[in-house]
Scaffold this active site. Structure first.
Site, short mmCIF file in Angstrom:
data_model
loop_
_atom_site.label_atom_id
_atom_site.label_comp_id
_atom_site.label_asym_id
_atom_site.label_seq_id
_atom_site.Cartn_x
_atom_site.Cartn_y
_atom_site.Cartn_z
N ASP A 197 -44.26 -45.27 90.73
CA ASP A 197 -44.81 -46.19 89.88
C ASP A 197 -43.45 -47.46 90.11
O ASP A 197 -42.53 -47.17 90.36
CB ASP A 197 -45.02 -45.96 88.55
N ASP B 42 -43.22 -50.65 87.54
CA ASP B 42 -42.75 -51.10 86.35
C ASP B 42 -42.18 -50.03 85.38
O ASP B 42 -43.16 -49.06 85.07
CB ASP B 42 -44.01 -51.91 85.26
N ASP C 92 -43.48 -43.75 84.30
CA ASP C 92 -42.72 -43.69 83.03
C ASP C 92 -43.75 -43.94 81.95
O ASP C 92 -43.50 -43.73 80.80
CB ASP C 92 -42.00 -45.00 82.89
P1 B16 Z 1 -50.15 -57.15 86.27
P2 B16 Z 1 -47.19 -50.33 86.96
C1 B16 Z 1 -48.29 -51.96 85.20
O1 B16 Z 1 -47.66 -51.70 86.17
C2 B16 Z 1 -47.71 -52.05 83.84
O2 B16 Z 1 -47.14 -51.07 83.61
C3 B16 Z 1 -48.56 -52.64 82.68
O3 B16 Z 1 -48.17 -52.80 81.59
C4 B16 Z 1 -49.26 -53.80 83.43
O4 B16 Z 1 -50.23 -54.30 82.36
C5 B16 Z 1 -49.90 -53.72 84.74
O5 B16 Z 1 -49.02 -53.16 85.44
C6 B16 Z 1 -50.75 -54.78 85.09
O6 B16 Z 1 -49.72 -55.72 85.74
O7 B16 Z 1 -50.67 -58.06 84.99
O8 B16 Z 1 -48.86 -57.67 86.60
O9 B16 Z 1 -51.14 -57.14 87.04
O10 B16 Z 1 -46.39 -49.53 85.76
O11 B16 Z 1 -48.56 -49.27 87.22
O12 B16 Z 1 -46.20 -50.48 87.99
MG MG Z 2 -44.98 -48.19 84.70
#
Ligand code: B16
Ligand code: MG
Length: 217
Positions: free
Chosen positions: A8, A10, A171
């Protein structure tokens, strides 16, 4: 033999989870909706529009906006987020993550990325680590959000890896669920992840030796 390791983004490779939090917090404040780190846990790994839906429901504003207003609000949050990630540099990798990925690659094991973020490529570019991934999921093409296994299965398939012989690192609670329902071995980084096969508090505690041991169990 391990056939792939899928990360992953974020909250695992870099702390952009905190920037997502700050951007949502700014929007929630503007809308007069209570928002704190504890509620933010529900949003980790959850797509942009689904996150907004949860925030509005929490503020009893679920039916207060039209679809086009919802889209504007989601865009507004994304503008705040994009402004925050402009500061990202290669120094912002979480401790040990670059070395960990390089160690895995040195054993010729394919490495993939399973982020639902539409900003994932921008983040990888800012961290200067695009070359460390053999395949990155395209968030725009993933239909089912985590905890559905679709994103992890898509990355395994692209890497020609059997999910049963692969490891996923997450996470978010829904992320760990997504890994486990795909049949992969799940590594959880952070709290609230009781069901992962291997759990560490933060990336400093993560090692390739330990991940291989968890996989063999
Ligand atoms: P965006 P991951 C996710 O990333 C985040 O954890 C989540 O908080 C966020 O809303 C989602 O991506 C969408 O992101 O608005 O930039 O398209 O944890 O899957 O890397
Ligand atoms: Mg994440």
């Amino acid at each position: 033999q391990i056939e792939a390791v899928v990360f992953d983004l974020d909250g695992v490779i870099t702390d952009t989870a905190h920037y997502h939090y700050l951007a949502w917090k700014q929007l929630a404040d503007e809308l007069g909706i209570p928002f704190d780190e504890s509620f933010n846990e529900n949003l980790k790994g959850v797509s942009r529009v689904e996150s907004l839906t949860l925030i509005l429901a929490n503020g009893n504003q679920a039916d207060a906006y039209t679809d086009s207003e919802i889209e504007d609000l989601a865009n507004r949050k994304n503008e705040y987020y994009k402004r925050l990630i402009q500061q990202l540099t290669p120094e912002d990798m979480l401790p040990g993550m670059k070395e960990l990925i390089e160690e895995i690659r040195s054993e010729h094991i394919p490495v993939g990325l399973a982020s639902v973020s539409k900003n994932a490529q921008t983040v990888l570019h800012a961290l200067e680590i695009e070359h460390l991934f053999d395949y990155c999921a395209d968030a725009a093409k993933i239909k089912q959000s985590k905890p559905d296994p679709e994103i992890f299965l898509t990355v395994c398939e692209a890497l020609e890896a059997d999910p049963e012989h692969s490891i996923g690192v997450e996470d978010a609670k829904v992320g760990v669920q997504s890994i486990q329902s795909s049949g992969m071995c799940a590594v959880g980084v952070g709290s609230y992840l009781d069901q992962a096969d291997l759990m560490v508090n933060d990336t400093t505690e993560l090692s390739w030796t330990q991940m291989k041991r968890a996989y063999l169990h």
